[in-house]
Design an enzyme around this catalytic site. Structure first.
Site, PDB file in Angstrom:
ATOM      1  N   LYS A  93       0.863  -1.193   0.000  1.00 41.38           N
ATOM      2  CA  LYS A  93       0.000   0.000   0.000  1.00 41.38           C
ATOM      3  C   LYS A  93       0.886   1.225   0.000  1.00 41.38           C
ATOM      4  O   LYS A  93       1.833   1.305   0.791  1.00 41.38           O
ATOM      5  CB  LYS A  93      -0.881   0.008   1.264  1.00 41.38           C
ATOM      6  CG  LYS A  93      -1.788   1.206   1.362  1.00 41.38           C
ATOM      7  CD  LYS A  93      -3.079   0.989   0.597  1.00 41.38           C
ATOM      8  CE  LYS A  93      -3.857   2.273   0.341  1.00 41.38           C
ATOM      9  NZ  LYS A  93      -3.393   2.990  -0.897  1.00 41.38           N
ATOM     10  N   LYS A 117       5.448   3.325   8.339  1.00 41.08           N
ATOM     11  CA  LYS A 117       4.306   4.230   8.526  1.00 41.08           C
ATOM     12  C   LYS A 117       3.009   3.434   8.572  1.00 41.08           C
ATOM     13  O   LYS A 117       2.181   3.616   9.457  1.00 41.08           O
ATOM     14  CB  LYS A 117       4.281   5.226   7.358  1.00 41.08           C
ATOM     15  CG  LYS A 117       3.197   6.258   7.437  1.00 41.08           C
ATOM     16  CD  LYS A 117       2.938   6.944   6.099  1.00 41.08           C
ATOM     17  CE  LYS A 117       4.172   7.609   5.534  1.00 41.08           C
ATOM     18  NZ  LYS A 117       3.843   8.499   4.385  1.00 41.08           N
ATOM     19  N   LYS A 129       5.412   1.758  -3.121  1.00 43.47           N
ATOM     20  CA  LYS A 129       5.350   3.113  -3.688  1.00 43.47           C
ATOM     21  C   LYS A 129       5.623   3.023  -5.174  1.00 43.47           C
ATOM     22  O   LYS A 129       6.306   2.093  -5.622  1.00 43.47           O
ATOM     23  CB  LYS A 129       6.413   4.011  -3.050  1.00 43.47           C
ATOM     24  CG  LYS A 129       6.126   5.490  -3.208  1.00 43.47           C
ATOM     25  CD  LYS A 129       5.219   5.972  -2.087  1.00 43.47           C
ATOM     26  CE  LYS A 129       4.792   7.404  -2.263  1.00 43.47           C
ATOM     27  NZ  LYS A 129       4.132   7.894  -1.035  1.00 43.47           N
ATOM     28  N   ASP A 169       0.037  10.852  -4.459  1.00 42.53           N
ATOM     29  CA  ASP A 169       1.189  11.477  -3.802  1.00 42.53           C
ATOM     30  C   ASP A 169       1.446  12.755  -4.611  1.00 42.53           C
ATOM     31  O   ASP A 169       0.517  13.246  -5.277  1.00 42.53           O
ATOM     32  CB  ASP A 169       2.408  10.524  -3.797  1.00 42.53           C
ATOM     33  CG  ASP A 169       3.533  10.989  -2.863  1.00 42.53           C
ATOM     34  OD1 ASP A 169       3.427  10.774  -1.642  1.00 42.53           O
ATOM     35  OD2 ASP A 169       4.518  11.583  -3.348  1.00 42.53           O
TER      36      ASP A 169
HETATM   37  P1  NDP Z   1       0.907  17.851  -4.216  1.00 49.36           P
HETATM   38  O1  NDP Z   1       1.349  17.490  -5.566  1.00 49.36           O
HETATM   39  O2  NDP Z   1      -0.543  18.075  -3.974  1.00 49.36           O
HETATM   40  O3  NDP Z   1       1.663  19.163  -3.729  1.00 49.36           O
HETATM   41  C1  NDP Z   1       3.043  19.202  -3.674  1.00 49.36           C
HETATM   42  C2  NDP Z   1       3.482  20.576  -3.187  1.00 49.36           C
HETATM   43  O4  NDP Z   1       4.870  20.543  -2.898  1.00 49.36           O
HETATM   44  C3  NDP Z   1       3.291  21.648  -4.235  1.00 49.36           C
HETATM   45  O5  NDP Z   1       3.071  22.882  -3.611  1.00 49.36           O
HETATM   46  C4  NDP Z   1       4.635  21.619  -4.966  1.00 49.36           C
HETATM   47  O6  NDP Z   1       4.951  22.834  -5.631  1.00 49.36           O
HETATM   48  C5  NDP Z   1       5.580  21.386  -3.815  1.00 49.36           C
HETATM   49  N1  NDP Z   1       6.790  20.689  -4.301  1.00 49.36           N
HETATM   50  C6  NDP Z   1       6.841  19.477  -4.890  1.00 49.36           C
HETATM   51  N2  NDP Z   1       8.093  19.159  -5.243  1.00 49.36           N
HETATM   52  C7  NDP Z   1       8.839  20.209  -4.862  1.00 49.36           C
HETATM   53  C8  NDP Z   1      10.211  20.491  -4.950  1.00 49.36           C
HETATM   54  N3  NDP Z   1      11.083  19.614  -5.524  1.00 49.36           N
HETATM   55  N4  NDP Z   1      10.655  21.670  -4.439  1.00 49.36           N
HETATM   56  C9  NDP Z   1       9.786  22.557  -3.876  1.00 49.36           C
HETATM   57  N5  NDP Z   1       8.456  22.330  -3.770  1.00 49.36           N
HETATM   58  C10 NDP Z   1       8.003  21.186  -4.261  1.00 49.36           C
HETATM   59  O7  NDP Z   1       1.477  16.711  -3.259  1.00 49.36           O
HETATM   60  P2  NDP Z   1       1.031  16.320  -1.781  1.00 49.36           P
HETATM   61  O8  NDP Z   1       0.575  17.517  -1.034  1.00 49.36           O
HETATM   62  O9  NDP Z   1       0.145  15.138  -1.872  1.00 49.36           O
HETATM   63  O10 NDP Z   1       2.423  15.805  -1.172  1.00 49.36           O
HETATM   64  C11 NDP Z   1       3.315  16.640  -0.457  1.00 49.36           C
HETATM   65  C12 NDP Z   1       4.225  15.782   0.397  1.00 49.36           C
HETATM   66  O11 NDP Z   1       3.435  15.031   1.335  1.00 49.36           O
HETATM   67  C13 NDP Z   1       5.055  14.749  -0.350  1.00 49.36           C
HETATM   68  O12 NDP Z   1       6.298  14.602   0.316  1.00 49.36           O
HETATM   69  C14 NDP Z   1       4.250  13.476  -0.194  1.00 49.36           C
HETATM   70  O13 NDP Z   1       5.066  12.335  -0.312  1.00 49.36           O
HETATM   71  C15 NDP Z   1       3.742  13.642   1.220  1.00 49.36           C
HETATM   72  N6  NDP Z   1       2.563  12.873   1.592  1.00 49.36           N
HETATM   73  C16 NDP Z   1       1.415  12.936   0.861  1.00 49.36           C
HETATM   74  C17 NDP Z   1       0.311  12.225   1.260  1.00 49.36           C
HETATM   75  C18 NDP Z   1      -0.988  12.309   0.552  1.00 49.36           C
HETATM   76  O14 NDP Z   1      -1.954  11.697   1.010  1.00 49.36           O
HETATM   77  N7  NDP Z   1      -1.096  13.056  -0.530  1.00 49.36           N
HETATM   78  C19 NDP Z   1       0.346  11.333   2.433  1.00 49.36           C
HETATM   79  C20 NDP Z   1       1.586  11.400   3.180  1.00 49.36           C
HETATM   80  C21 NDP Z   1       2.634  12.134   2.740  1.00 49.36           C
HETATM   81  P3  NDP Z   1       4.885  22.909  -7.249  1.00 49.36           P
HETATM   82  O15 NDP Z   1       3.438  22.900  -7.617  1.00 49.36           O
HETATM   83  O16 NDP Z   1       5.561  24.185  -7.563  1.00 49.36           O
HETATM   84  O17 NDP Z   1       5.617  21.703  -7.766  1.00 49.36           O
HETATM   85  O1  2IT Z   2       3.127   8.930   1.539  1.00 50.62           O
HETATM   86  C1  2IT Z   2       1.977   8.505   1.752  1.00 50.62           C
HETATM   87  O2  2IT Z   2       1.666   7.960   2.819  1.00 50.62           O
HETATM   88  C2  2IT Z   2       0.965   8.691   0.699  1.00 50.62           C
HETATM   89  N1  2IT Z   2       1.261   9.290  -0.338  1.00 50.62           N
HETATM   90  C3  2IT Z   2      -0.406   8.097   0.866  1.00 50.62           C
HETATM   91  C4  2IT Z   2      -0.410   6.648   0.474  1.00 50.62           C
HETATM   92  C5  2IT Z   2      -1.761   5.996   0.450  1.00 50.62           C
HETATM   93  O3  2IT Z   2      -1.783   4.814   0.086  1.00 50.62           O
HETATM   94  O4  2IT Z   2      -2.773   6.610   0.789  1.00 50.62           O
END
Ligand code: NDP
Ligand code: 2IT
Length: 448
Positions: A93, A117, A129, A169
């Site tokens: 997952k 996690k 992943k 993600d």
């Molecule tokens: P999104 O794509 O919705 O948003 C990503 C954000 O981070 C955007 O504002 C983007 O800016 C910025 N960003 C991405 N890459 C870079 C970079 N190299 N340098 C600077 N800014 C960057 O992704 P999420 O919000 O879903 O994910 C954000 C983080 O949270 C990731 O690390 C992800 O692995 C983690 N995460 C996500 C989960 C989920 O359920 N979605 C669960 C747990 C963790 P820009 O638009 O300019 O690229």
């Molecule tokens: O980093 C993470 O935990 C996620 N992007 C969410 C993964 C998921 O299966 O909901």
């Protein structure tokens, strides 16, 4: 190297020799192995069973070509990945990331972290992943659809509701999940919960969109309360402006804080009156525009070019919610110098190892990603439960379960740290607590 235990040191050296170019994966592995020293010392049977050697190798790595045709009629080729890391406690997952930086090292680091996690959530989910170096920014909906369909045309044969359940993600949200779900259903002629983060009309869970950001704040709130602090009246800086950042803003604000800065990869905005998450949602989810356009909505706000400067904005609590290694030592120093007392990771591995050590040494409360951002995947687990039951829970019911899970993760993480003589070190606590369940399952299942 800071790993002292001979067994763990040997395992880590093996990794550095086999995968010298996989920097992010080695960084994630080193942190976990370091935390496990007291556990491995107390359990010599782990070495005899080759447990750690097995845990650091993915069960399966799939890499594939993703050809698609852009709007100009030109053939484009991207690389696709799925790393199925560990299925000891449940089906693989974890999310799919679409970002130009994606490579095997990044997907392996994310898959490795995901195992621990997912274990921490208490739900039966293994770790995996995947993703692609495809960049959705600036692509038309039709291009994104054709890419997603091509990606799933290969991925479908490796996944399934009881085998491997991907989700979103970076760069993968509701739109991309919808296109991939449609293609999976078409190829397999099967309506199943093979992906999470689905739209509500076709099997998605209420509160999954909000879950990572909300969960981050529930965890942080618990950590703050245990140390006589709270979100009430606090100034909060959140990096990123995507799915995690937007709903962390909403929940932190509901809990009485003021979110004064947010960023994207181009720069950051500061609004001392507090950033309304609805404006950010409009900019990022509806218009898919740059954060700079916040000034069109709130002309009194300030925009600064470059995302790194955000850590210089004085705050009480910092929530890095963008990407790996976005909070380096200089950022940590600036936060401490300005009186920040808590950092909790919404992104995966956003804080570099030296920055983490600096924050901890300076008494900053630190919530590590595996624990603090587990709310997203936990709610994905709840989506799987609802799909299996063929029913849907209310928003309030899912949110209440998410809250309970995050409180338990905080308690279990803090307790594991204390049990192994590292009271308050939630990095070690999360690694140990996550590890224990997987280790126990693997020991029961023999050498597989
Ligand atoms: P999104 O794509 O919705 O948003 C990503 C954000 O981070 C955007 O504002 C983007 O800016 C910025 N960003 C991405 N890459 C870079 C970079 N190299 N340098 C600077 N800014 C960057 O992704 P999420 O919000 O879903 O994910 C954000 C983080 O949270 C990731 O690390 C992800 O692995 C983690 N995460 C996500 C989960 C989920 O359920 N979605 C669960 C747990 C963790 P820009 O638009 O300019 O690229
Ligand atoms: O980093 C993470 O935990 C996620 N992007 C969410 C993964 C998921 O299966 O909901």
């Amino acid at each position: 190297m800071s790993i002292k235990n001979a067994y763990l040191q040997g395992v880590y050296e093996g990794l550095t020799q086999r995968y010298p170019e996989q920097k992010e994966f080695l960084q994630a592995a080193e942190e976990v192995l370091e935390s496990l020293e007291p556990v491995v010392a107390a359990h010599p049977e782990y070495e005899a069973a080759g447990l750690i050697e097995r845990m650091v190798e993915p069960e399966r790595v799939v890499m594939f070509r993703v050809p698609w045709v852009d709007d100009a009629g030109k053939v484009q080729v991207n690389r696709g990945y799925r790393v199925e890391f560990n299925s000891a406690i449940g089906p693989y997952k974890g999310g799919l990331r679409f970002h130009p930086s994606v490579n095997l090292s990044i997907i392996k680091f994310l898959g490795f972290e995901q195992c621990f996690k997912n274990s921490l959530t208490g739900l039966p989910m293994g770790g995996g992943k995947g993703g692609s170096d495809f960049d959705p920014h600036g692509k038309s909906d039709a291009e994104v659809m054709r890419f997603c369909q091509s990606f799933m045309t290969e991925l479908y044969r490796h996944i399934g509701p009881n085998t491997d359940v991907p989700a979103g993600d970076i760069g993968v949200g509701g739109r991309e999940i919808g296109y991939m779900f449609g293609q999976y259903k078409r190829i397999c002629n099967e309506f199943t919960g093979v992906l999470t983060g689905k739209g509500i009309p076709y099997g998605g869970s209420l509160a999954r969109t909000e879950a990572t950001g909300y969960g981050l704040c529930y965890f942080t709130d618990e950590m703050l309360k245990a140390n006589g602090k709270s979100f009430q009246g606090a100034k909060v800086v959140i990096s990123g402006s995507g799915n995690v950042a937007i709903y962390a803003n909403q929940k932190a604000t509901q809990l009485g804080a003021k979110v004064i800065a947010m960023s994207d990869s181009n720069g950051y905005i500061v609004d001392e009156n507090g950033i309304d998450y609805k404006v950010m949602k409009e900019i990022k989810e509806v218009k898919r525009a740059r954060i700079k356009t916040y000034l069109d909505y709130v002309p009194s706000a300030k925009y600064v070019e470059g995302s790194q400067g955000i850590w210089n904005v004085a705050c009480d609590i910092a929530l890095p919610c963008a990407t790996q290694n976005e909070l380096p030592l200089e950022g940590a120093k600036a936060l401490v110098a300005n009186g920040c007392y808590a950092v909790a990771e919404g992104a995966n591995m956003p804080t570099t190892p030296d920055a983490t050590a600096y924050l901890q040494e300076n008494g900053v409360l630190f919530g590590p990603a595996k624990a603090s951002n587990a709310g997203g995947v936990a709610t994905s687990g709840l989506e799987m439960s609802q799909n299996s039951l063929r029913l849907a829970w209310t928003f309030e019911e899912v949110d209440a379960r998410l809250h309970d899970i995050m409180v338990n993760i905080y308690k279990n993480t803090a307790a594991a740290a204390e049990e192994y003589g590292m009271k308050g070190n939630l990095v070690a606590g999360a690694n140990i607590a996550g590890f224990q369940k997987i280790a126990s399952a693997m020991m029961s299942q023999g050498v597989v």
